[in-house]
Write a protein that holds these residues in place. Structure first.
Motif, PDB file in Angstrom:
ATOM      1  N   LYS A  11      15.640 -48.563 -15.380  1.00 20.56           N
ATOM      2  CA  LYS A  11      15.667 -47.201 -14.845  1.00 20.56           C
ATOM      3  C   LYS A  11      14.803 -46.276 -15.697  1.00 20.56           C
ATOM      4  O   LYS A  11      14.031 -45.469 -15.173  1.00 20.56           O
ATOM      5  CB  LYS A  11      17.106 -46.694 -14.796  1.00 20.56           C
ATOM      6  N   LYS A  12      14.907 -46.431 -17.006  1.00 18.82           N
ATOM      7  CA  LYS A  12      14.094 -45.629 -17.928  1.00 18.82           C
ATOM      8  C   LYS A  12      12.613 -45.969 -17.755  1.00 18.82           C
ATOM      9  O   LYS A  12      11.763 -45.079 -17.725  1.00 18.82           O
ATOM     10  CB  LYS A  12      14.525 -45.890 -19.362  1.00 18.82           C
ATOM     11  N   LEU A  13      12.311 -47.258 -17.615  1.00 20.82           N
ATOM     12  CA  LEU A  13      10.923 -47.674 -17.435  1.00 20.82           C
ATOM     13  C   LEU A  13      10.361 -47.161 -16.114  1.00 20.82           C
ATOM     14  O   LEU A  13       9.187 -46.804 -16.030  1.00 20.82           O
ATOM     15  CB  LEU A  13      10.805 -49.195 -17.506  1.00 20.82           C
ATOM     16  N   ARG A  14      11.182 -47.121 -15.084  1.00 19.17           N
ATOM     17  CA  ARG A  14      10.715 -46.596 -13.796  1.00 19.17           C
ATOM     18  C   ARG A  14      10.360 -45.111 -13.902  1.00 19.17           C
ATOM     19  O   ARG A  14       9.387 -44.663 -13.290  1.00 19.17           O
ATOM     20  CB  ARG A  14      11.755 -46.816 -12.711  1.00 19.17           C
ATOM     21  N   LYS A  15      11.131 -44.371 -14.685  1.00 23.04           N
ATOM     22  CA  LYS A  15      10.810 -42.958 -14.891  1.00 23.04           C
ATOM     23  C   LYS A  15       9.478 -42.815 -15.619  1.00 23.04           C
ATOM     24  O   LYS A  15       8.649 -41.971 -15.279  1.00 23.04           O
ATOM     25  CB  LYS A  15      11.914 -42.261 -15.680  1.00 23.04           C
ATOM     26  N   GLU A  16       9.269 -43.656 -16.641  1.00 20.41           N
ATOM     27  CA  GLU A  16       8.000 -43.632 -17.373  1.00 20.41           C
ATOM     28  C   GLU A  16       6.843 -44.007 -16.458  1.00 20.41           C
ATOM     29  O   GLU A  16       5.776 -43.406 -16.510  1.00 20.41           O
ATOM     30  CB  GLU A  16       8.048 -44.593 -18.556  1.00 20.41           C
ATOM     31  N   TYR A  17       7.078 -45.009 -15.620  1.00 19.23           N
ATOM     32  CA  TYR A  17       6.058 -45.481 -14.668  1.00 19.23           C
ATOM     33  C   TYR A  17       5.670 -44.349 -13.718  1.00 19.23           C
ATOM     34  O   TYR A  17       4.489 -44.074 -13.515  1.00 19.23           O
ATOM     35  CB  TYR A  17       6.599 -46.683 -13.905  1.00 19.23           C
ATOM     36  N   ASP A  18       6.681 -43.691 -13.154  1.00 16.64           N
ATOM     37  CA  ASP A  18       6.411 -42.585 -12.237  1.00 16.64           C
ATOM     38  C   ASP A  18       5.660 -41.445 -12.934  1.00 16.64           C
ATOM     39  O   ASP A  18       4.754 -40.839 -12.349  1.00 16.64           O
ATOM     40  CB  ASP A  18       7.710 -42.059 -11.639  1.00 16.64           C
ATOM     41  N   ALA A  19       6.026 -41.174 -14.178  1.00 14.94           N
ATOM     42  CA  ALA A  19       5.358 -40.111 -14.932  1.00 14.94           C
ATOM     43  C   ALA A  19       3.886 -40.462 -15.177  1.00 14.94           C
ATOM     44  O   ALA A  19       3.007 -39.597 -15.047  1.00 14.94           O
ATOM     45  CB  ALA A  19       6.069 -39.866 -16.252  1.00 14.94           C
ATOM     46  N   LYS A  20       3.609 -41.715 -15.523  1.00 18.03           N
ATOM     47  CA  LYS A  20       2.220 -42.137 -15.755  1.00 18.03           C
ATOM     48  C   LYS A  20       1.407 -42.036 -14.476  1.00 18.03           C
ATOM     49  O   LYS A  20       0.247 -41.610 -14.490  1.00 18.03           O
ATOM     50  CB  LYS A  20       2.155 -43.577 -16.289  1.00 18.03           C
TER      51      LYS A  20
END
Length: 59
Positions: A11-20
């Motif tokens: 979930k945290k990685l998905r947020k980072e992915y979306d931000a990038k």
């Protein structure tokens, strides 16, 4: 027993992915293609990490 209280790392990685991806889109709109390419590459790395975590979770 307390697995419901553990945070989901994907979930945290998905947020980072979306931000990038968002940052990359903004860079592309500004005409900064070099930054767009770098941010897209970072997003792809994060996505591969997400896929790895999801594969481990499925086992």
């Amino acid at each position: 027993m307390f697995s419901i209280f553990k945070s989901d790392p994907s979930k945290k990685l998905r947020k980072e992915y979306d931000a990038k991806l968002e940052q990359g889109m903004q860079a592309q709109r500004k005409g900064d293609i070099k930054s767009y390419a770098m941010l897209s590459a970072e997003a792809e790395k994060i996505w591969s990490e997400i896929e790895t975590l999801e594969a481990k979770k499925a086992k």
